[in-house]
Design an enzyme around this catalytic site. Structure first.
Site, short mmCIF file in Angstrom:
data_model
loop_
_atom_site.label_atom_id
_atom_site.label_comp_id
_atom_site.label_asym_id
_atom_site.label_seq_id
_atom_site.Cartn_x
_atom_site.Cartn_y
_atom_site.Cartn_z
CG HIS A 194 7.62 -4.22 8.00
ND1 HIS A 194 7.88 -3.07 8.70
CD2 HIS A 194 8.13 -4.02 6.76
CE1 HIS A 194 8.49 -2.20 7.92
NE2 HIS A 194 8.66 -2.76 6.73
CG ASP A 238 5.54 -6.51 5.55
OD1 ASP A 238 6.21 -7.43 6.05
OD2 ASP A 238 4.60 -5.97 6.14
CE LYS A 272 -0.97 -6.34 15.74
NZ LYS A 272 0.42 -5.87 15.70
CG ASP A 330 33.03 -33.95 -11.51
OD1 ASP A 330 31.86 -34.26 -11.70
OD2 ASP A 330 34.00 -34.71 -11.75
NE ARG A 367 -3.99 -1.33 2.58
CZ ARG A 367 -5.17 -0.74 2.36
NH1 ARG A 367 -5.26 0.55 2.20
NH2 ARG A 367 -6.27 -1.47 2.33
CG ASP A 386 3.16 -7.71 16.88
OD1 ASP A 386 3.36 -7.47 15.69
OD2 ASP A 386 2.42 -7.01 17.61
C1 GDG Z 1 3.55 -4.55 11.26
C2 GDG Z 1 3.97 -5.76 12.09
C3 GDG Z 1 5.73 -4.32 13.17
C4 GDG Z 1 -2.77 1.80 15.76
N1 GDG Z 1 -3.97 2.24 16.13
C5 GDG Z 1 -3.98 3.56 15.92
C6 GDG Z 1 -2.74 3.94 15.43
N2 GDG Z 1 -2.02 2.83 15.34
C7 GDG Z 1 -0.63 2.78 14.86
C8 GDG Z 1 0.27 2.61 16.07
C9 GDG Z 1 1.48 1.96 15.43
C10 GDG Z 1 0.88 1.17 14.28
O1 GDG Z 1 -0.41 1.67 14.03
C11 GDG Z 1 0.76 -0.30 14.60
O2 GDG Z 1 2.03 -0.86 14.51
P1 GDG Z 1 2.40 -2.26 15.12
O3 GDG Z 1 3.85 -2.41 15.06
O4 GDG Z 1 1.91 -2.32 16.51
O5 GDG Z 1 1.61 -3.37 14.28
P2 GDG Z 1 1.26 -3.71 12.69
O6 GDG Z 1 0.38 -2.72 12.07
O7 GDG Z 1 0.76 -5.10 12.72
O8 GDG Z 1 2.65 -3.65 11.91
C12 GDG Z 1 4.57 -5.28 13.42
C13 GDG Z 1 5.33 -3.23 12.20
O9 GDG Z 1 4.76 -3.76 11.01
C14 GDG Z 1 6.52 -2.36 11.82
O10 GDG Z 1 7.53 -3.13 11.26
O11 GDG Z 1 6.09 -3.73 14.39
O12 GDG Z 1 5.02 -6.38 14.16
O13 GDG Z 1 2.89 -6.62 12.32
O14 GDG Z 1 2.35 2.91 14.94
O15 GDG Z 1 0.50 3.83 16.63
N3 GDG Z 1 -2.43 5.20 15.15
C15 GDG Z 1 -3.38 6.14 15.34
N4 GDG Z 1 -4.61 5.84 15.80
C16 GDG Z 1 -4.95 4.58 16.11
O16 GDG Z 1 -6.09 4.33 16.53
N5 GDG Z 1 -3.08 7.41 15.07
#
Ligand code: GDG
Length: 733
Positions: A168, A144, A283, A505, A9, A377
């Site tokens: 990721h 990714d 999660k 070989d 994306r 994760d």
């Molecule tokens: C993949 C991998 C790896 C979430 N809710 C809201 C919001 N968020 C933002 C958080 C954070 C991001 O989304 C989520 O990042 P994560 O790392 O927790 O998880 P994935 O989306 O699954 O990401 C993961 C990542 O890639 C990076 O390599 O860490 O393991 O699965 O930044 O803040 N942001 C806002 N409102 C929300 O309600 N503004």
């Protein structure tokens, strides 16, 4: 230099407003947050972000309009149809790879049509990129699991392009990766190996990938560097991070300070537990709820003094398991609230939706305990964001050991997310933790994340990518280049009498599973025949037994050296022994040792030649080889100490032979003074003896990148054949 970021994306999704105008909306999720933080601040470099724009239009004029408007924000769209998104994204990405790589094999589906679409979408990305790539200027950074085939697709068209890949999500243990059908898993590994640098969040994922590469592609690594058919690929650990200052500054801003206070007031100064994640079964949201229930059951005195605020951000709504999980979460929250609620108090406050950035930071800042409990994760950025937002240095992070971030955030309360009890007890421990201890722990974690922030992550990764490409260039420089090749050809053309010594070989033919299958092709026989037609003495100098060589090269007018020099024959004459009285009495004892090992290593076998014994292990389990062969080698070395025998480690073989037998014999068998052109090519340790024995004016070439006594290196048997063909063609033309 321009960085081309490629992800499924784009960082923005395009939607239509009421009057059908294009509207940009920021994409959610870890990848967009982290890389987006970097691109927002890029000043010294130019960049383009390539990916799906979130809209499935197939109308050319609409696509052009979107492409134009995205150009202003450094984005370049790859348009995917609904069908492609369905089978590629919802299908292979989210029904196969996502569950499998997060250790949910039972819900992974293995549909061929999904995989086929995955291949064709990766190809579509490669084609889209070919519209914008500048091979000498660009650094491509593919992100990714959606695009694991893309690096090698790009490599086919751009041999010198700098390509990085970052995963990721976790890379699973090979037993789990093995669940993919064999063709898919090998294509995925080969797809990734098209990159120069493959990055993972943790050492565990890096190790898992290296093991899978060894097992399924038979490629070994040295300190994370894989030699993939003459091209070096670095595999390394690069834990992603966050824009620390953005969170810490926002947390200190007046509006967030006041929002934080509002939240605390709203919950009447009760202790606040907080969690926020995308709706996803990885999660661990359900276990988190059950852990909270356990806590309320076991510690009733805390009821009415604590509230869990849980934010679940909608994600992948089209996938069945996500809909099912949403239902389970709703029901569980309803049940727990029904069980404990009083007129004054609701234990769980639930929002299914997202928060804007300021609100998110305010919730991080207002909460006493952050619950991050994924069952698996890749990293988990939320845990790091919570720590960065804690400017008062109060609060406790409860963190699953299954998150990549647990490898860095060692001062969190680390729990196993499968244990409801551990989650519940950790809540109690967090509530009992003194303010001093909270502050000490938070400070240590802040120190680490502020230093190793997302900008350090990007610059470390790009530096490493740059180092790898330099290493490749260095390696390239030892290979025969155009001018050396021209020089060899011109010396050949001028010469009157030539001696050409060729190992077999690994030099004229690639290694195959069984040595007996390496029969020379008709084309090879024809090539050697043509070489003999000119004023050339051609010698096949091999470790193979004389009968096999005799049979293979029967009708050719060539000389042959067999068993590394124990036997030899001139063109059209009989075999001769190089030395009489070569000792063979040691052979039975060695065979007995090797038999003991061979019985324990399925796929290995022993070859008994007249003056040497070879232990072949090409077809054995690669993982077992790494412990088994050093053990066998040690045993053999002890045995041959103080004898005139030597143990040599070749290409998936161990060979035991008298030290005085060797390919150095060519210097005595042929009158080297009689030739004005001498060429020797070989790939093995045994060919080093030949290189050493030849005079300074001989042209010596080693196949492969290994350091050598030879003057030059050449990449592969295919390159050797091409060189020999060029020699013949020169004199013909
Ligand atoms: C993949 C991998 C790896 C979430 N809710 C809201 C919001 N968020 C933002 C958080 C954070 C991001 O989304 C989520 O990042 P994560 O790392 O927790 O998880 P994935 O989306 O699954 O990401 C993961 C990542 O890639 C990076 O390599 O860490 O393991 O699965 O930044 O803040 N942001 C806002 N409102 C929300 O309600 N503004």
């Amino acid at each position: 230099m321009r960085i081309v970021i490629v992800s499924n994306r784009l960082p923005v999704s395009i939607t239509k407003d009421k009057i059908n105008n294009n509207k940009f909306q920021k994409s959610a999720g870890g990848l967009a947050t982290s890389i987006g933080a970097y691109t927002e601040k890029i000043t010294e470099l130019s960049y383009t972000w390539v990916g799906w724009p979130g809209i499935g239009t197939t109308i050319k004029s609409e696509q052009d309009e979107i492409t134009n408007s995205l150009q202003n924000i450094h984005c370049y769209p790859v348009f995917l149809t609904e069908k492609e998104m369905d089978k590629f994204y919802l299908g292979f990405c989210n029904r196969t790879i996502w569950p499998l790589f997060h250790y949910f094999p039972t819900i992974a589906s293995f549909e061929k049509e999904y995989y086929n679409m995955y291949k064709s979408v990766n190809l579509k990305f490669a084609k889209a990129l070919s519209n914008i790539i500048n091979e000498n200027e660009d650094v491509i950074w593919v992100h990714d699991y959606h695009l694991m085939l893309l690096p090698s697709l790009l490599r086919q068209s751009y041999p010198t392009l700098a390509i990085g890949f970052f995963l990721h999500i976790p890379f699973p243990a090979y037993e789990v990766f093995q669940l993919l059908p064999s063709q898919w898993r090998i294509e995925i590994i080969e797809g990734l190996l098209g990159a120069d640098l493959i990055g993972f969040h943790t050492h565990e994922y890096t190790d898992n990938f290296l093991r899978a590469t060894l097992r399924f592609a038979g490629l070994e690594n040295h300190l994370g560097v894989i030699n993939n058919k003459g091209r070096l690929v670095k595999v390394g650990t690069h834990p992603i991070s966050i824009d620390y200052l953005k969170f810490s500054k926002t947390a200190k801003s007046p509006s967030v300070i006041s929002k934080t206070q509002e939240i605390k007031n709203q919950f009447k100064n009760k202790k606040i537990l907080f969690s926020v994640d995308r709706l996803d079964y990885t999660k661990g949201i359900l276990n988190r709820l059950l852990g909270f229930e356990y806590f309320l059951d076991k510690y009733p005195a805390w009821r009415e003094s604590i509230t869990l605020i849980i934010v679940v951000v909608p994600s992948r709504i089209g996938v069945f398991h996500y809909q099912q999980m949403k239902k389970q979460i709703d029901e569980t929250i309803g049940r727990i609230n029904g069980k404990f609620s009083t007129v004054e108090w609701t234990p769980i406050v639930y929002k299914f939706g997202s928060l804007d950035f300021e609100n998110l930071v305010s919730f991080y800042s207002a909460s006493d305990i952050m619950l991050v409990t994924p069952l698996r994760d890749g990293m988990n950025l939320v845990a790091k964001e919570f720590i960065a937002s804690k400017q008062e240095k109060n609060g406790v992070l409860i963190l699953s050991e299954m998150a990549g971030s647990a490898k860095e955030l060692l001062e969190a309360l680390i729990i196993n997310p499968n244990s409801i009890e551990e989650i519940g007890e950790a809540i109690k421990k967090a509530l009992d933790m003194s303010k001093e201890e909270q502050s000490q722990r938070i400070e240590k974690m802040q120190e680490r994340i502020s230093r190793y922030n997302v900008f350090r992550w990007v610059s470390d990764y790009l530096n490493e990518l740059n180092k790898t490409t330099l290493l490749q260039k260095q390696m390239e420089s030892q290979f025969i280049n155009q001018s050396i090749e021209n020089q060899i050809i011109s010396e050949y053309a001028k010469a009157k009498k030539r001696l050409i010594m060729l190992d077999y070989d690994g030099t004229l033919i690639d290694f195959v599973n069984s040595p007996k299958e390496a029969v020379p092709t008709k084309e090879l026989i024809h090539l050697i025949h043509r070489l003999t037609q000119e004023n050339n003495t051609i010698v096949i100098v091999s470790g193979r037994d004389k009968d096999t060589l005799q049979q293979w090269f029967e009708n050719l007018n060539i000389a042959i050296v067999a068993e590394h020099g124990a036997f030899y024959k001139y063109p059209n004459s009989n075999w001769k022994l190089y030395q009489n009285n070569i000792d063979k009495s040691w052979k039975n004892a060695i065979i007995n040792i090797l038999k003991l090992y061979s019985d324990r290593l399925p796929g290995s076998f022993i070859e008994n030649k007249t003056f040497s014994i070879v232990f072949h292990y090409r077809n054995t389990d690669p993982q077992t080889q790494s412990t088994f062969i050093p053990e066998l080698n040690g045993h053999l070395q002890n045995f041959v100490a103080n004898t005139n025998l030597k143990v040599h480690k070749g290409n998936k073989i161990l060979e035991i032979k008298p030290a005085n037998i060797g390919k150095h014999c060519v210097a005595e068998i042929f009158n080297l003074k009689g030739y004005d052109f001498m060429l020797a090519i070989g790939d093995d340790y045994t060919d080093e003896d030949m290189f050493k024995a030849l005079p300074e004016n001989a042209i010596t070439i080693k196949v492969g990148e290994i350091s050598t006594l030879a003057k030059y290196n050449i990449k592969s048997p295919q390159h050797v054949i091409k060189l020999l063909e060029k020699l013949i063609n020169t004199t013909v033309s």
